[in-house]
Design a protein around this motif. Sequence first.
Motif, PDB file in Angstrom:
ATOM      1  N   ARG A 185      -9.929  -1.128  -3.342  1.00  0.00           N
ATOM      2  CA  ARG A 185      -9.559  -1.147  -4.757  1.00  0.00           C
ATOM      3  C   ARG A 185      -9.737  -2.523  -5.378  1.00  0.00           C
ATOM      4  N   LEU A 188      -2.925   6.065  -0.979  1.00  0.00           N
ATOM      5  CA  LEU A 188      -4.136   5.252  -0.920  1.00  0.00           C
ATOM      6  C   LEU A 188      -4.823   5.353   0.436  1.00  0.00           C
ATOM      7  N   SER A 233      -4.764   3.526   3.084  1.00  0.00           N
ATOM      8  CA  SER A 233      -5.411   2.249   3.382  1.00  0.00           C
ATOM      9  C   SER A 233      -4.442   1.327   4.100  1.00  0.00           C
ATOM     10  N   PHE A 286      -4.084  -1.862   3.407  1.00  0.00           N
ATOM     11  CA  PHE A 286      -3.497  -2.723   2.391  1.00  0.00           C
ATOM     12  C   PHE A 286      -4.006  -2.252   1.039  1.00  0.00           C
ATOM     13  N   PHE A 287      -3.325  -2.639  -0.028  1.00  0.00           N
ATOM     14  CA  PHE A 287      -3.564  -2.056  -1.346  1.00  0.00           C
ATOM     15  C   PHE A 287      -5.020  -2.207  -1.793  1.00  0.00           C
ATOM     16  N   CYS A 288      -5.587  -3.387  -1.635  1.00  0.00           N
ATOM     17  CA  CYS A 288      -6.926  -3.663  -2.143  1.00  0.00           C
ATOM     18  C   CYS A 288      -8.025  -3.431  -1.107  1.00  0.00           C
ATOM     19  N   GLU A 289      -7.734  -2.668  -0.078  1.00  0.00           N
ATOM     20  CA  GLU A 289      -8.768  -2.415   0.926  1.00  0.00           C
ATOM     21  C   GLU A 289      -9.998  -1.757   0.301  1.00  0.00           C
ATOM     22  N   THR A 343       0.859  -1.173   0.000  1.00  0.00           N
ATOM     23  CA  THR A 343       0.000   0.000   0.000  1.00  0.00           C
ATOM     24  C   THR A 343       0.901   1.231   0.000  1.00  0.00           C
ATOM     25  N   HIS A 344       0.297   2.412   0.000  1.00  0.00           N
ATOM     26  CA  HIS A 344       1.071   3.634  -0.076  1.00  0.00           C
ATOM     27  C   HIS A 344       0.258   4.750   0.548  1.00  0.00           C
TER      28      HIS A 344
END
Length: 282
Positions: free
Chosen positions: A78, A69, A71, A73-76, A65-66
């Motif tokens: 997305r 975002l 968040s 984690f990346f796909c939280e 993640t970044h």
Amino acid sequence: MSVQMDYRESTDRAGMSRMTVRELRDTFVIDKLFRPGELSLSYLEIERAVVGSATPTDAALDLPTHKELASGFFCERREVGVINIGGPGVVILDGESFDLARHDSLYIGRGTQAVSFESDDAANPARFYFVSYPAHANHPSKRVRRDEARTIQAGEATTANRRVIRQSIRPGIVETCQLVMGFTELADGNVWNTMPPHTHRRRSEIYMYFDTDPGRVMHLMGEPSEPRAVFMDEGEAVFSPSWSIHSGVGTSNYTFVWSMGGENLEFDDMDVLAVSDLGPGY
């Protein structure tokens, strides 16, 4: 290893018309993809898309993640579409492995906490290209083999745009929030990916060109009345505002991944132009 996010702003119509060729490329072309042993991320102001690549060699590469975002984690919040354009590899989602051969696709649904990329052979690494958009719902992750994509024969040899369109992440195959994705292969001796071009104000589009070597592709973008051109090399992506055309012509045939996000998932929702609409009228 920390992965930096490359933040890309866009411009309006007037701003694009004043750009030099270098400024146009620096703004819209993503040229640091597919570096061996690295994962790359670019955050696009347009649609809040993220474009990236993972080329694992000896070790797996994790999708981080970044701060952009905001968040855990990346796909939280997305969804992600992945297409492998290299050697065979594996994408691991929360411990579940999905093997991807060349031209296979993978949809990663919102809520997937851990995403990791691996290659079967470090000497012939997978080249995972991915595009992500914000998602409002959780849909199941799903792999789509090359021959499971919806296949459309398009164009004519007489107009140098005979091509096969493979729609892999689309309604009827994969349920998504706003992402549609696939790739187009031009037949030998054909060089235009579409002409005349079109626009679709309800969605923006991203092209990533590959199988271009040793040739190049001249990508056309901008307002129909004032098109601009950037030259694209192997493994480079270019994003377009929703008001911009997106078309290209190569020095030989090539393949490109296309991806879209926005208001709807309708492939036929486009504003088709005529060749006579391009450039200033006289």
